[in-house]
Design an enzyme around this catalytic site. Structure first.
Site, PDB file in Angstrom:
ATOM      1  N   LYS A  63      36.153  33.134  48.789  1.00  0.00           N
ATOM      2  CA  LYS A  63      36.248  33.594  47.402  1.00  0.00           C
ATOM      3  C   LYS A  63      34.930  33.334  46.677  1.00  0.00           C
ATOM      4  O   LYS A  63      34.287  32.293  46.880  1.00  0.00           O
ATOM      5  CB  LYS A  63      37.401  32.870  46.715  1.00  0.00           C
ATOM      6  CG  LYS A  63      37.791  33.419  45.355  1.00  0.00           C
ATOM      7  CD  LYS A  63      39.038  32.705  44.844  1.00  0.00           C
ATOM      8  CE  LYS A  63      39.546  33.264  43.529  1.00  0.00           C
ATOM      9  NZ  LYS A  63      40.807  32.601  43.084  1.00  0.00           N
ATOM     10  N   SER A 139      44.377  35.347  41.357  1.00  0.00           N
ATOM     11  CA  SER A 139      43.030  35.875  41.219  1.00  0.00           C
ATOM     12  C   SER A 139      42.311  36.133  42.540  1.00  0.00           C
ATOM     13  O   SER A 139      41.276  36.790  42.576  1.00  0.00           O
ATOM     14  CB  SER A 139      42.190  34.913  40.388  1.00  0.00           C
ATOM     15  OG  SER A 139      42.069  33.644  41.039  1.00  0.00           O
ATOM     16  N   SER A 163      47.142  31.755  42.174  1.00  0.00           N
ATOM     17  CA  SER A 163      46.074  32.662  42.596  1.00  0.00           C
ATOM     18  C   SER A 163      45.922  32.821  44.101  1.00  0.00           C
ATOM     19  O   SER A 163      45.201  33.712  44.554  1.00  0.00           O
ATOM     20  CB  SER A 163      44.738  32.216  42.000  1.00  0.00           C
ATOM     21  OG  SER A 163      44.696  32.507  40.619  1.00  0.00           O
TER      22      SER A 163
END
Length: 425
Positions: A63, A139, A163
């Site tokens: 990420k 996310s 997330s």
């Protein structure tokens, strides 16, 4: 290791090239990565050959909020894109490389990780791999889609209110939010110091377990599947729930009961305490503390919805914030005491992935974003651990979530393996 997991050091080079080609050439992979790490990945793949490290040959995406040496840590923003490159890998990322991981690239995400739906106006929004035209979940949007499409074996992300688990649910994979203090936060861009956790997504519990053990610097040793008493909280997680989710969850409870699990439904007294600890107090204030200079000087460069959520910090006083933190400490103990050795069972989200076209209106976006975050946020606010497990029912790809008190990660994973067998059967 080769028999248990889908990666193999003897074929890692070929698998890597196929994954890179797909990431660059297929429409389904659009906007998944902010940047591919081709040179580093090829070197890592070469280094992995002939080794027996736990993750040797595993393709892993990272990420875009983790420090990766030589790369700018953007958190999928524009306000950070001109920062100097990271001098070294984040602690968790360095441990993964030492275990033989091959880093495919930096995955897209909601700006600053501040949304549960996964939209990003700067880098584009990844396509949902299972529900065309729908939000990918956030996310950690790019990471979930990367795993679902086979662009990587494991995705590394963060979880502040779901997330890892929401995008896992929306894309039919497994997402594991460990207890916060089990994985070092050093070298990761924060959203909320109180609520952030770092963890993995993959296609199985065992893969998530292995990645977490490496990230946490723990001994790599798989736990055996083990049933636990499952508690369905009658007073949390089932309001405003969509019909396919209800039908799917009822089917899950029936299957688990038939498989010999003890499943009980009861009210949780701790939910009353939980209702007095608003997560947005922590996310808004703590994100502002980290990014206040950008917030004030370049608001036009933000996703307007993220800027608005950060702006809510001005709605509470320093005393309000401190009182929320105090109540949270009471909540954490009360949750652990009440749940004990049980494990909570509930839908990961009460909604199916919403259509992106339905999110154009801010009011609709905010309502659906809060609904997506509602169930998984319980684990973050209670400093617990949680895992999202995929299943199918009546043509829908759905997700069941297990939550255990903080520090009970191994027991949670053992139970998740047992549940996974039933859901996949």
């Amino acid at each position: 290791m080769a028999a248990a997991f889908p990666w193999d050091v003897t074929t890692v080079g070929e698998r890597l090239e196929a994954a890179l080609e797909k990431a660059k050439g297929e429409r389904s992979a659009e906007n998944v990565y902010i940047k591919l790490l081709e040179d580093r990945a090829r070197q890592q793949a070469a280094n992995a050959k002939g080794t027996e490290n736990p993750l040797a040959g595993a393709l892993i995406s990272v990420k875009a909020l983790f420090d990766v040496a030589g790369e700018v840590t953007t958190s999928a923003t524009t306000v950070l894109k001109n920062d100097p490159p990271a001098e070294k890998d984040a602690v968790a990322i360095a441990r993964l490389e030492a275990a033989g991981a091959v880093f495919t690239g930096l995955t897209n995400m909601s700006e600053f990780a501040y949304s549960g739906l996964g939209l990003n106006p700067h880098y584009g929004t990844p396509h949902n791999s299972r529900y065309p035209g729908c939000a990918p979940g956030g996310s950690t949007s790019g990471g979930a889609v990367a795993v679902a499409l086979g662009l990587c074996d494991i995705a590394i992300g963060s979880d502040t209110g779901g997330s890892l688990r929401i995008p896992a649910a929306f894309n039919g994979i497994t997402g594991f939010k460990p207890t916060q203090n089990s994985v070092s936060m050093e070298g990761g861009k924060p959203l909320s110091d109180s609520l952030d956790s770092f963890g993995p997504m993959a296609k199985s519990v065992s893969e998530c377990e292995l990645a977490w053990q490496v990230m946490a610097g723990r001994t790599v040793q798989a736990v055996e599947p083990k049933k636990a008493r499952l508690v369905v909280p009658k007073n949390f997680g089932f309001d405003e729930i969509e019909a396919p989710v209800v039908a799917g969850f009822d089917a899950v409870v029936e299957k688990l009961t038939e498989a010999g699990f003890e499943v009980v439904e009861k009210d949780l007294a701790v939910i009353d305490v939980y209702s007095k600890v608003p997560p947005w107090h922590m996310t808004s204030v703590e994100s502002r503390a980290h990014y206040e200079d950008h917030f004030q000087k370049t608001p036009e460069q933000f996703d307007p919805r993220v800027h608005a959520r950060m702006g809510r910090a001005e709605e509470i006083s320093a005393v309000d914030y401190r009182q929320t933190l105090n109540r949270r400490q009471t909540l954490i103990k009360a949750f652990a005491d009440e749940v004990g050795s049980d494990i909570l069972l509930l839908p990961t989200t009460p909604i199916l992935p919403p259509k992106i076209e339905d999110l154009a209106d801010d009011g609709a976006f905010n309502r659906l974003n809060l609904l997506a975050l509602r169930n998984p946020s319980l684990a973050n606010v209670c400093d617990a651990c949680g895992i999202a497990l995929p299943y199918q029912n009546a043509g829908h790809i759905l997700s069941a979530m297990l939550i255990a008190p903080g520090g009970e990660d191994e027991n949670l994973l053992a139970c998740a393996k047992a549940v996974e067998t039933v859901l996949g059967g």
